[in-house]
Design an enzyme around this catalytic site. Structure first.
Site, PDB file in Angstrom:
ATOM      1  N   SER A  30       0.839  -1.235   0.007  1.00 25.43           N
ATOM      2  CA  SER A  30       0.080   0.047   0.116  1.00 25.43           C
ATOM      3  C   SER A  30       0.994   1.048   0.029  1.00 25.43           C
ATOM      4  CB  SER A  30      -0.998   0.006   1.121  1.00 25.43           C
ATOM      5  OG  SER A  30      -0.225   0.065   2.385  1.00 25.43           O
ATOM      6  N   ASN A  31       2.046   1.149   0.535  1.00 24.63           N
ATOM      7  CA  ASN A  31       2.987   2.200   0.449  1.00 24.63           C
ATOM      8  C   ASN A  31       3.418   2.443  -0.917  1.00 24.63           C
ATOM      9  OD1 ASN A  31       3.327   4.010   3.108  1.00 24.63           O
ATOM     10  ND2 ASN A  31       3.688   1.653   3.745  1.00 24.63           N
ATOM     11  N   LEU A 103      10.732  -7.085   4.222  1.00 21.48           N
ATOM     12  CA  LEU A 103      10.978  -7.978   5.347  1.00 21.48           C
ATOM     13  C   LEU A 103      12.373  -8.889   5.218  1.00 21.48           C
ATOM     14  CD1 LEU A 103       7.336  -8.603   6.619  1.00 21.48           C
ATOM     15  CD2 LEU A 103       8.902  -6.894   7.499  1.00 21.48           C
ATOM     16  N   ASN A 120      13.647   3.946   4.479  1.00 19.77           N
ATOM     17  CA  ASN A 120      12.690   3.011   4.969  1.00 19.77           C
ATOM     18  C   ASN A 120      11.660   3.929   5.605  1.00 19.77           C
ATOM     19  OD1 ASN A 120      11.889   0.434   5.680  1.00 19.77           O
ATOM     20  ND2 ASN A 120      12.693   0.907   7.618  1.00 19.77           N
ATOM     21  N   HIS A 122       9.083   3.271   8.786  1.00 21.99           N
ATOM     22  CA  HIS A 122       8.834   2.282  10.017  1.00 21.99           C
ATOM     23  C   HIS A 122       7.476   2.948  10.710  1.00 21.99           C
ATOM     24  CE1 HIS A 122       9.974  -0.126  13.419  1.00 21.99           C
ATOM     25  NE2 HIS A 122       9.598   0.809  14.409  1.00 21.99           N
ATOM     26  N   GLU A 192       1.183   6.974   6.901  1.00 25.05           N
ATOM     27  CA  GLU A 192       2.494   6.418   6.167  1.00 25.05           C
ATOM     28  C   GLU A 192       2.241   6.932   4.809  1.00 25.05           C
ATOM     29  OE1 GLU A 192       3.616   2.442   6.716  1.00 25.05           O
ATOM     30  OE2 GLU A 192       2.885   2.290   8.550  1.00 25.05           O
TER      31      GLU A 192
END
Ligand code: GRF
Length: 211
Positions: A30-31, A103, A120, A122, A192
């Site tokens: 989704s990001n 991951l 990245n 988080h 995000e």
């Protein structure tokens, strides 16, 4: 948010056209979608030119295929993941590597090669609730168990330590008394999707300021 010069390196040859982004994702993506949308609507002067996953069935790959973006599954059991990934990124002339729900641990050599050009996301406010094992629902569980009143997300440069590199941007969300990890995750994820394109915008502005 200030981005220090030490973390920052220009793409080879400067930035004469759109920033070329490579996304590494292991899951739903989704990001990735938020980044692709921001590129397509012109919110950021960039384009996603490669999406790479260590998971064959990652939905992120489907999302990329839909827009005819080069999407590659690199099987870590068959290949040296970092070497194969570097090949793809170089071939696609990627300027910035975005980890988005990726991951897998990446090698020091890979990070060294892309220092200042790898970022990245988080799902918490680093430096809290980061480090080894802090991914996915573990993060939101830890936030709730600690009784934190605020959580959020962080976009940061990647260095050789987990969740350690310099912070580019953070967005906060309130933690409610009756929150479940799932509810908190949903609210953080919404932020995000705003934060990633904004962080890329900051990155581009820094490049332009250096030109
Ligand atoms: C996000 O919560 C991100 O912060 C974390 O992994 C999740 C990925 O979600 N690193 P998606 O695959 O982008 O939907």
């Amino acid at each position: 948010m200030k981005v220090s010069n030490s973390q920052f390196s220009l793409p080879a040859g400067g930035l004469n056209s759109k920033l070329r982004i490579g996304v590494l994702a292991s899951g739903g993506g989704s990001n990735l979608q938020a980044i692709m949308d921001a590129c397509r609507t012109g919110k950021i002067d960039a384009e996603v030119v490669a999406v790479i996953s260590n998971k064959e069935n990652a939905f992120a790959l489907d999302r990329a295929r839909k827009y005819n973006i080069k999407s590659v599954f690199v099987d870590p059991k068959k290949f040296n993941f970092d070497r194969k990934t570097t090949e793809v990124l170089e071939k696609q002339k990627v300027d910035l590597v975005c980890l988005a729900g990726f991951l897998m641990k990446i090698s020091k050599e890979f990070i060294k090669k892309y220092t200042g050009r790898i970022i990245n996301i988080h799902p918490a406010l680093l430096p809290k609730f980061g480090g080894k094992g802090m991914y996915g629902m573990n993060v939101h569980n830890a936030v709730l168990n600690a009784g934190a009143k605020i959580s959020g997300c962080t976009i940061h440069f990647v260095d050789e330590k987990y969740d350690n590199g310099e912070i580019i941007l953070q967005k906060k969300v309130k933690v409610f008394k009756n929150d479940t990890p799932e509810r908190l995750q949903r609210r953080v994820l919404k932020q995000e999707h705003k934060a990633y394109p904004e962080a890329i915008k900051i990155f581009i502005a820094r490049i332009k300021a250096h030109e």
